[in-house]
Scaffold this motif. Sequence first.
Motif, PDB file in Angstrom:
ATOM      1  N   LYS A 120      -4.142  -3.460  -0.956  1.00 50.04           N
ATOM      2  CA  LYS A 120      -5.007  -2.281  -0.916  1.00 50.04           C
ATOM      3  C   LYS A 120      -4.203  -1.005  -1.062  1.00 50.04           C
ATOM      4  O   LYS A 120      -3.080  -0.906  -0.559  1.00 50.04           O
ATOM      5  CB  LYS A 120      -5.788  -2.255   0.403  1.00 50.04           C
ATOM      6  CG  LYS A 120      -6.911  -1.230   0.443  1.00 50.04           C
ATOM      7  CD  LYS A 120      -7.777  -1.435   1.661  1.00 50.04           C
ATOM      8  CE  LYS A 120      -9.028  -0.570   1.602  1.00 50.04           C
ATOM      9  NZ  LYS A 120      -9.904  -0.779   2.769  1.00 50.04           N
ATOM     10  N   ILE A 121      -4.784  -0.040  -1.758  1.00 51.40           N
ATOM     11  CA  ILE A 121      -4.166   1.276  -1.929  1.00 51.40           C
ATOM     12  C   ILE A 121      -4.820   2.249  -0.944  1.00 51.40           C
ATOM     13  O   ILE A 121      -6.043   2.347  -0.887  1.00 51.40           O
ATOM     14  CB  ILE A 121      -4.325   1.778  -3.371  1.00 51.40           C
ATOM     15  CG1 ILE A 121      -3.537   0.882  -4.333  1.00 51.40           C
ATOM     16  CG2 ILE A 121      -3.859   3.225  -3.496  1.00 51.40           C
ATOM     17  CD1 ILE A 121      -3.716   1.252  -5.792  1.00 51.40           C
ATOM     18  N   VAL A 122      -3.990   2.942  -0.182  1.00 52.61           N
ATOM     19  CA  VAL A 122      -4.482   3.876   0.831  1.00 52.61           C
ATOM     20  C   VAL A 122      -3.783   5.223   0.627  1.00 52.61           C
ATOM     21  O   VAL A 122      -2.560   5.267   0.400  1.00 52.61           O
ATOM     22  CB  VAL A 122      -4.216   3.351   2.252  1.00 52.61           C
ATOM     23  CG1 VAL A 122      -4.664   4.375   3.291  1.00 52.61           C
ATOM     24  CG2 VAL A 122      -4.937   2.025   2.476  1.00 52.61           C
ATOM     25  N   ASN A 123      -4.535   6.281   0.713  1.00 56.11           N
ATOM     26  CA  ASN A 123      -3.978   7.622   0.543  1.00 56.11           C
ATOM     27  C   ASN A 123      -3.738   8.268   1.907  1.00 56.11           C
ATOM     28  O   ASN A 123      -4.664   8.416   2.705  1.00 56.11           O
ATOM     29  CB  ASN A 123      -4.926   8.486  -0.294  1.00 56.11           C
ATOM     30  CG  ASN A 123      -4.352   9.870  -0.571  1.00 56.11           C
ATOM     31  OD1 ASN A 123      -3.175   9.998  -0.885  1.00 56.11           O
ATOM     32  ND2 ASN A 123      -5.169  10.888  -0.472  1.00 56.11           N
ATOM     33  N   ILE A 124      -2.485   8.627   2.175  1.00 53.17           N
ATOM     34  CA  ILE A 124      -2.124   9.374   3.387  1.00 53.17           C
ATOM     35  C   ILE A 124      -2.110  10.854   3.014  1.00 53.17           C
ATOM     36  O   ILE A 124      -1.260  11.291   2.226  1.00 53.17           O
ATOM     37  CB  ILE A 124      -0.744   8.953   3.926  1.00 53.17           C
ATOM     38  CG1 ILE A 124      -0.696   7.437   4.163  1.00 53.17           C
ATOM     39  CG2 ILE A 124      -0.409   9.706   5.193  1.00 53.17           C
ATOM     40  CD1 ILE A 124      -1.658   6.927   5.192  1.00 53.17           C
ATOM     41  N   PRO A 125      -3.051  11.641   3.511  1.00 50.67           N
ATOM     42  CA  PRO A 125      -3.143  13.038   3.070  1.00 50.67           C
ATOM     43  C   PRO A 125      -1.953  13.884   3.524  1.00 50.67           C
ATOM     44  O   PRO A 125      -1.223  13.532   4.450  1.00 50.67           O
ATOM     45  CB  PRO A 125      -4.451  13.527   3.718  1.00 50.67           C
ATOM     46  CG  PRO A 125      -4.678  12.604   4.867  1.00 50.67           C
ATOM     47  CD  PRO A 125      -4.079  11.290   4.496  1.00 50.67           C
ATOM     48  N   GLN A 126      -1.810  15.002   2.837  1.00 50.82           N
ATOM     49  CA  GLN A 126      -0.761  15.954   3.197  1.00 50.82           C
ATOM     50  C   GLN A 126      -0.998  16.491   4.608  1.00 50.82           C
ATOM     51  O   GLN A 126      -2.134  16.647   5.054  1.00 50.82           O
ATOM     52  CB  GLN A 126      -0.755  17.126   2.193  1.00 50.82           C
ATOM     53  CG  GLN A 126      -0.373  16.736   0.784  1.00 50.82           C
ATOM     54  CD  GLN A 126       1.118  16.492   0.634  1.00 50.82           C
ATOM     55  OE1 GLN A 126       1.918  16.931   1.459  1.00 50.82           O
ATOM     56  NE2 GLN A 126       1.515  15.787  -0.407  1.00 50.82           N
ATOM     57  N   ARG A 127       0.089  16.779   5.304  1.00 49.42           N
ATOM     58  CA  ARG A 127       0.081  17.364   6.642  1.00 49.42           C
ATOM     59  C   ARG A 127      -0.648  16.491   7.668  1.00 49.42           C
ATOM     60  O   ARG A 127      -1.142  16.990   8.688  1.00 49.42           O
ATOM     61  CB  ARG A 127      -0.541  18.774   6.613  1.00 49.42           C
ATOM     62  CG  ARG A 127       0.285  19.773   5.833  1.00 49.42           C
ATOM     63  CD  ARG A 127      -0.342  21.147   5.863  1.00 49.42           C
ATOM     64  NE  ARG A 127      -1.608  21.162   5.164  1.00 49.42           N
ATOM     65  CZ  ARG A 127      -1.732  21.302   3.857  1.00 49.42           C
ATOM     66  NH1 ARG A 127      -0.656  21.428   3.098  1.00 49.42           N
ATOM     67  NH2 ARG A 127      -2.927  21.308   3.296  1.00 49.42           N
ATOM     68  N   ALA A 128      -0.721  15.183   7.427  1.00 50.07           N
ATOM     69  CA  ALA A 128      -1.336  14.271   8.391  1.00 50.07           C
ATOM     70  C   ALA A 128      -0.326  13.965   9.495  1.00 50.07           C
ATOM     71  O   ALA A 128       0.831  13.648   9.228  1.00 50.07           O
ATOM     72  CB  ALA A 128      -1.773  12.983   7.704  1.00 50.07           C
ATOM     73  N   GLY A 129      -0.762  14.080  10.761  1.00 47.33           N
ATOM     74  CA  GLY A 129       0.096  13.757  11.882  1.00 47.33           C
ATOM     75  C   GLY A 129       0.122  12.264  12.150  1.00 47.33           C
ATOM     76  O   GLY A 129      -0.565  11.475  11.490  1.00 47.33           O
ATOM     77  N   LEU A 130       0.912  11.883  13.155  1.00 51.97           N
ATOM     78  CA  LEU A 130       1.058  10.466  13.475  1.00 51.97           C
ATOM     79  C   LEU A 130      -0.281   9.854  13.856  1.00 51.97           C
ATOM     80  O   LEU A 130      -0.626   8.757  13.410  1.00 51.97           O
ATOM     81  CB  LEU A 130       2.070  10.299  14.618  1.00 51.97           C
ATOM     82  CG  LEU A 130       2.345   8.862  15.083  1.00 51.97           C
ATOM     83  CD1 LEU A 130       2.802   7.984  13.923  1.00 51.97           C
ATOM     84  CD2 LEU A 130       3.392   8.861  16.197  1.00 51.97           C
ATOM     85  N   GLY A 131      -1.061  10.553  14.652  1.00 50.59           N
ATOM     86  CA  GLY A 131      -2.370  10.047  15.036  1.00 50.59           C
ATOM     87  C   GLY A 131      -3.311   9.929  13.851  1.00 50.59           C
ATOM     88  O   GLY A 131      -4.084   8.963  13.743  1.00 50.59           O
ATOM     89  N   ASP A 132      -3.242  10.925  12.917  1.00 51.15           N
ATOM     90  CA  ASP A 132      -4.099  10.886  11.730  1.00 51.15           C
ATOM     91  C   ASP A 132      -3.735   9.700  10.839  1.00 51.15           C
ATOM     92  O   ASP A 132      -4.610   9.037  10.278  1.00 51.15           O
ATOM     93  CB  ASP A 132      -3.963  12.187  10.939  1.00 51.15           C
ATOM     94  CG  ASP A 132      -4.418  13.393  11.752  1.00 51.15           C
ATOM     95  OD1 ASP A 132      -5.351  13.225  12.559  1.00 51.15           O
ATOM     96  OD2 ASP A 132      -3.819  14.467  11.587  1.00 51.15           O
ATOM     97  N   ILE A 133      -2.434   9.449  10.699  1.00 52.48           N
ATOM     98  CA  ILE A 133      -1.992   8.319   9.878  1.00 52.48           C
ATOM     99  C   ILE A 133      -2.474   7.008  10.493  1.00 52.48           C
ATOM    100  O   ILE A 133      -2.978   6.121   9.783  1.00 52.48           O
ATOM    101  CB  ILE A 133      -0.460   8.331   9.740  1.00 52.48           C
ATOM    102  CG1 ILE A 133      -0.002   9.585   8.983  1.00 52.48           C
ATOM    103  CG2 ILE A 133       0.026   7.074   9.021  1.00 52.48           C
ATOM    104  CD1 ILE A 133       1.500   9.741   8.910  1.00 52.48           C
ATOM    105  N   ALA A 134      -2.324   6.889  11.812  1.00 54.49           N
ATOM    106  CA  ALA A 134      -2.770   5.668  12.488  1.00 54.49           C
ATOM    107  C   ALA A 134      -4.272   5.471  12.309  1.00 54.49           C
ATOM    108  O   ALA A 134      -4.742   4.356  12.049  1.00 54.49           O
ATOM    109  CB  ALA A 134      -2.411   5.737  13.967  1.00 54.49           C
ATOM    110  N   GLU A 135      -5.034   6.559  12.409  1.00 53.36           N
ATOM    111  CA  GLU A 135      -6.490   6.459  12.256  1.00 53.36           C
ATOM    112  C   GLU A 135      -6.862   6.044  10.834  1.00 53.36           C
ATOM    113  O   GLU A 135      -7.758   5.214  10.628  1.00 53.36           O
ATOM    114  CB  GLU A 135      -7.122   7.806  12.598  1.00 53.36           C
ATOM    115  CG  GLU A 135      -8.643   7.803  12.511  1.00 53.36           C
ATOM    116  CD  GLU A 135      -9.245   9.141  12.883  1.00 53.36           C
ATOM    117  OE1 GLU A 135     -10.454   9.311  12.681  1.00 53.36           O
ATOM    118  OE2 GLU A 135      -8.488  10.022  13.364  1.00 53.36           O
TER     119      GLU A 135
END
Length: 422
Positions: free
Chosen positions: A74-89
Amino acid sequence: MSERPPISPRSPRAALEPEQLPPPPKRSDRARNPLVIIGNAIITLVLVVMLGAGGIYVYGKQKIEAPGPLQEDKIVNIPQRAGLGDIAETLQREGVIENNRWVFIGSVLALKARADLKPGEYSFQKNASLRNVIGTIVEGKVVQHAVTIPEGLTSEQIVARLSENNIFTGSLREIPREGTLLPETYKFPRGTPREQVINRMQQAQKRVLNEVWERRSPEIPVKTPEQLVTLASIVEKETSKPDERSRVSSVFVNRLQKKMKLQSDPTIIYGLVGGKGTLGRPIKRSEITQPSPYNTYVIEGLPPGPIANPGRASLEAAANPARTRDLYFVADGTGGHAFSDSYDAHLKNVAKLRALERQTQNDSVEPPEETAPAATAAPDANASAAPPPAAAPKAGKNGGQKKRTRNAPQNGAAAPTATDPE
């Protein structure tokens, strides 16, 4: 003799009672020292912590190395300026990690990777472990999107394509000079600025042009790399067949050497519409002689600049044309061209094309509907033969069409020009 202590007589009742033990010795002053007490407490605490840490390490190692829940790549996009919690979510929502995102956060902290997490579009493999997921993001292994720019597009057309592609960001301040972009298949991550794309295409064109210029034939009548690009752009627009490029190039080189006009249809079109690239209709008779800096039916030699962005193959063909005496070429009706070194032979090739066009027209005429006998049905008043279609045009690479049907003059065109009456 030593004197023994006198034996004290005890009563029978006293004899039955147990003797009293001596009192325990007093604790030494050292054992009651606060430093010793604190030291013992610290040692105990350290042992407890070590045992706990060991348990956590074993559990954490199992969780980090265990296969993840992802059922397929699967391809997933990690947005710019995402924090650790945002990445985990994000990873949890996409099913890359388990529902307990705190395990991911703890794993990142344990691996000391928090500061190294990078935004971008990532491809995670099926059942990717936490270690693999974190390693992919830390190493910045973003997905690379292949973007193909076809040969023969103008700079304006290339900019339009880049503007329509939603993997790129930003806007372009100006359209690059014609012929400065190298058509090729490139790979870019999502979010690449369009200016960066243009810069990469320009750098690639300079690199290839320098290589080709160094290996050019000394006999070609071009003096600068820019003139080579101009010649290559005409070759690019005249044929889409790889095995014809060097021969088409030889026609124009021979004409330049003999001081003959190049008479190339694509130069007329570029003089009329510029970077738009396509005329959308056949060339009119009046447009063949219409003055334009690019109309090689009117000007001598090469036009002032490229009419498109040629690919490497056309640059190579322009730098090292085939050794021929050809001065003319015309469409052969099968997608290629017929070449000749004399005007008489050229006229014969034109005649063959005319005959093929007439045959194509005749073959495409539908027979009239067969009428029924008058006694049973009246003829259909609307029944008629379908009008013959125009001769099959030669499609340009960019969707433009050139239908070659006009005889060339004696010093004439490399290929007869399609015309519509004005």
